[in-house]
Design a protein around this motif. Structure first.
Motif, PDB file in Angstrom:
ATOM      1  N   ARG A   1      13.757 -38.562   0.762  1.00  0.00           N
ATOM      2  CA  ARG A   1      14.415 -36.788   0.710  1.00  0.00           C
ATOM      3  C   ARG A   1      15.036 -37.275  -0.574  1.00  0.00           C
ATOM      4  NH1 ARG A   1      10.194 -33.725   2.505  1.00  0.00           N
ATOM      5  NH2 ARG A   1       9.445 -35.125   3.978  1.00  0.00           N
TER       6      ARG A   1
ATOM      7  N   ASP B   1       1.739 -34.114   9.099  1.00  0.00           N
ATOM      8  CA  ASP B   1       0.577 -33.322  10.706  1.00  0.00           C
ATOM      9  C   ASP B   1      -0.643 -33.661  10.565  1.00  0.00           C
ATOM     10  OD1 ASP B   1      -0.969 -31.403  11.969  1.00  0.00           O
ATOM     11  OD2 ASP B   1       0.658 -29.722  11.495  1.00  0.00           O
TER      12      ASP B   1
ATOM     13  N   ASP C   1       5.114 -34.165  -0.336  1.00  0.00           N
ATOM     14  CA  ASP C   1       5.195 -33.504   1.796  1.00  0.00           C
ATOM     15  C   ASP C   1       4.063 -32.927   0.919  1.00  0.00           C
ATOM     16  OD1 ASP C   1       7.390 -34.237   1.876  1.00  0.00           O
ATOM     17  OD2 ASP C   1       8.171 -32.689   1.718  1.00  0.00           O
ATOM     18  N   GLU C   2       3.277 -31.487   0.210  1.00  0.00           N
ATOM     19  CA  GLU C   2       2.139 -31.726   0.350  1.00  0.00           C
ATOM     20  C   GLU C   2       1.008 -32.014   0.468  1.00  0.00           C
ATOM     21  OE1 GLU C   2       1.737 -28.204  -2.127  1.00  0.00           O
ATOM     22  OE2 GLU C   2       2.671 -27.062  -1.779  1.00  0.00           O
TER      23      GLU C   2
ATOM     24  N   SER D   1      -0.236 -33.816   4.428  1.00  0.00           N
ATOM     25  CA  SER D   1       0.187 -32.825   5.100  1.00  0.00           C
ATOM     26  C   SER D   1       1.040 -32.362   5.791  1.00  0.00           C
ATOM     27  CB  SER D   1      -0.792 -33.176   5.683  1.00  0.00           C
ATOM     28  OG  SER D   1      -2.300 -32.777   5.064  1.00  0.00           O
ATOM     29  N   HIS D   2       2.589 -33.087   5.095  1.00  0.00           N
ATOM     30  CA  HIS D   2       3.858 -32.360   6.092  1.00  0.00           C
ATOM     31  C   HIS D   2       3.970 -32.922   6.954  1.00  0.00           C
ATOM     32  CE1 HIS D   2       5.143 -29.123   3.378  1.00  0.00           C
ATOM     33  NE2 HIS D   2       4.383 -28.645   3.043  1.00  0.00           N
TER      34      HIS D   2
END
Length: 474
Positions: A172, A95, A88-89, A92-93
Motif C-alpha cells: 500500500r 474478492d 487492485d483491479e 479483483s480487490h
C-alpha cells in the motif's frame, strides 16, 4: 459417516489455478467433484503472485521501452498510486466471488474451510465457524495446496516480520529504503518493480555469485548489469548473520557475515518456497507429515495403499510454476476420470511429458528472461551429447528498430545425436513473446533440419532463430 450429499467422485483440496483445473477436468470426464478452500479461490497466483506482480512490473517495462527510443519522452516518474490502483483491479480487490461462481458453474461443489485428510478417501473440512464437515470420495482425493514462502532461519528474521511475495505484491505504501534477500525470480522481479515505484534505495543481497542460478549464466549477468544501471545496489556473496528490528514498523537492520550492515524501512525475503502440507493429515494416509509429496508420472502419490491420493502443482515439488501446475492438473484430472472409467493405465494420456523435458519459464524483469527446456549444465548432467550455439539479439534488424542499444542474447542447447533442441534461453527486452516457439520446438523435438524451414518474419527480433541455426551450421 458422511451422509450421501457429502459423497463425491473426487475431492480436491485447494482452489488455486491447479485445484480448479483438476476439478474442471474430472467434471469434463463425467465425475462429480467437491473443491475445498479456506482462503481465496484462485489461489496465490491470482492475488499475491503472478497477476499482481506483473501488474506492478508492466509500467516499469513500458517506461524502460520508452527510454530506449529517441523522440519519445516519458513525462515525469511513474504514478505509483495509479499503478497500485490498477493492481487492485487486477486482483479483483481480493474478492473471490467471481472465482467461486466459476467453480460452481463447472459444476462442482465449493466448500469453504480447511481441508484435512482423515483416512483413505476421506476428508474433513473445518469451516470458518469451527464446524467440521466429513466428506468421502468414491475414486480420488487430489491435494493442490501449493506452497508457502520459505523464511531463512537467521537470528532475528522472524521477529523482524519480513515481507514475502504476499506483502510485496499487496503493498500500500512503497518504502523509500528496501533490502531484498535472494537472487531468484521473486527477489529480482520485486526489486525492480518496487524500485521503479519509489523504493529508490533498494539493496539486493545475494548469497551466491550470480542471479537466476537456474538459468544460463548470461541471463543473470545481463540482469545484474541492468540492476546496477538503474541504481539498485546489488551485492553478491552476502550471507546474513542476524536481523534486528527493535520496534515493530521501525527501521530494520541486516547484518551480513562479512561485517557489512544495511538499514532499510522494509525487508523482503525471496529465498524460495516450501510445500504447503502443514496439518494436512498426511499421516492418515501412511505418509510422513512433510513435503513435497512424491508422485509418479500420473501425479498419483507413491506409497499410498489403494492409489487414491494425488498431489498436483507446487505441493509435489516438480515444477513450482503456475502453468506447469495447470499442466499437471490436466494430466491428473484426465487420469482420474480414465481410471474411474476402468480404462487401462498404459494409455499415453495417463503420462506427463513436459515436466521431464524442462518447463518454460519467464522472469518479467528488464531485461526479460525466457527459457524452455534444459540449460547446458542440466543437459550435460543428464548425459546428453551436447553442443551449444549463441547469438547476439542486438545484431538483428528488428532489435535496432525496437530500441536504441538493444542488448540481449540467445543460447540453444542441442542434442548432437538426434539434432534436436534440448533447451533455449534468451534475455533481452520483450523476449517473452518468443517463449512459446521455443517450448514447441523443444517439446515436439523438431529436427533442426526441419526447424530451418520455419522462416522468421523480417524485420522482427524473431530472426534470431534463423541466426542460431546458421551458427549451428545449417
Amino acid at each position: 459417516m458422511a451422509d450421501e450429499t457429502d459423497v463425491f467422485d473426487v475431492i480436491v483440496i485447494g482452489a488455486g489455478p491447479v485445484g480448479e483445473t483438476v476439478a474442471a477436468r474430472v467434471v469434463r470426464g463425467g465425475l462429480t467433484a467437491a473443491v475445498v478452500e479456506e482462503r481465496l479461490v484462485g489461489g496465490e497466483c491470482a492475488y499475491y503472485a503472478c497477476i499482481p506482480s506483473k501488474a506492478l512490473l508492466r509500467p516499469m517495462e513500458l517506461a524502460a521501452e520508452v527510454g530506449r527510443l529517441p523522440g519519445v519522452e516519458l513525462r515525469g516518474p511513474i504514478d505509483a498510486a495509479a499503478v497500485l490502483a490498477r493492481r487492485d483491479e487486477a486482483v479483483s480487490h481480493l474478492d473471490d466471488d467471481g472465482a467461486v461462481d466459476w467453480v460452481e458453474k463447472l459444476p462442482a461443489t465449493f466448500i469453504r474451510g480447511r481441508g484435512r485428510l482423515a483416512g483413505a478417501l476421506r476428508v474433513e473440512v473445518t469451516a470458518p465457524d469451527g464446524a467440521v464437515r466429513p466428506l468421502r470420495a468414491r475414486h480420488a482425493v487430489a491435494v493442490a495446496t501449493g506452497s508457502d514462502p520459505a523464511i531463512p532461519g537467521v537470528p532475528g528474521m522472524l521477529e523482524a516480520r519480513p515481507w514475502t511475495n504476499r506483502d510485496a505484491t499487496a503493498v500500500r505504501q512503497v518504502p523509500k529504503r528496501l533490502v531484498v534477500i535472494g537472487g531468484g525470480p521473486v527477489a529480482c522481479e520485486m526489486s525492480q518493480a518496487l524500485h521503479s515505484l519509489g523504493a529508490h534505495e533498494t539493496t539486493l543481497l545475494v548469497r551466491g555469485d550470480r542471479l537466476l542460478t537456474r538459468t544460463e549464466p548470461f541471463a543473470g549477468e545481463l540482469l545484474a548489469a541492468s540492476f546496477r544501471k538503474s541504481g539498485i545496489d546489488l551485492r553478491f556473496g552476502r550471507s546474513l548473520s542476524r536481523v534486528e528490528r527493535p520496534e515493530p514498523g521501525g527501521p530494520v537492520t541486516v547484518h551480513t557475515e562479512d561485517g557489512s550492515v544495511v538499514e532499510a524501512d522494509e525487508i523482503l525475503v525471496g529465498t524460495g518456497r516450501r510445500a504447503a502440507v502443514g496439518d494436512l493429515g498426511l499421516e492418515t494416509a501412511g505418509l510422513e507429515p512433510h513435503g513435497p509429496l512424491e508422485v509418479d508420472a500420473s501425479m498419483r502419490v507413491t506409497g499410498v495403499p489403494g492409489g487414491w491420493l494425488y498431489a498436483v502443482g507446487d505441493v509435489n515439488g516438480l515444477n513450482l510454476l503456475t502453468h506447469m501446475g495447470k499442466y499437471q492438473a490436466r494430466v491428473c484430472g484426465d487420469v482420474i476420470a480414465a481410471r474411474a472409467g476402468g480404462l487401462p493405465d498404459d494409455l499415453p494420456a495417463l503420462r506427463d511429458i513436459a515436466d521431464g523435458l524442462g518447463a518454460p519459464q519467464v522472469v518479467f524483469t528488464d531485461p526479460q528472461v525466457g527459457a524452455a527446456g534444459l540449460t547446458e549444465a542440466q543437459a550435460r548432467a543428464r548425459g546428453f551429447p551436447v553442443r551449444t550455439v549463441e547469438y547476439d539479439l542486438g545484431a538483428v534488424a528488428g532489435a535496432y528498430l525496437q530500441a536504441d542499444g538493444y542488448t540481449g542474447r540467445a543460447k540453444a542447447v542441442v542434442d548432437e545425436d538426434r539434432r534436436v533442441l534440448l533447451g533455449v534461453t534468451f534475455a533481452g527486452p520483450a523476449v517473452v513473446d518468443h517463449l512459446h516457439a521455443a517450448a514447441i520446438a523443444v517439446t515436439a523435438e523438431i529436427p533442426l533440419d526441419r526447424l530451418w524451414h520455419a522462416v522468421p518474419a523480417f524485420p522482427t527480433v524473431s530472426e534470431f532463430w534463423l541466426h542460431l541455426l546458421e551458427e549451428y551450421g545449417l
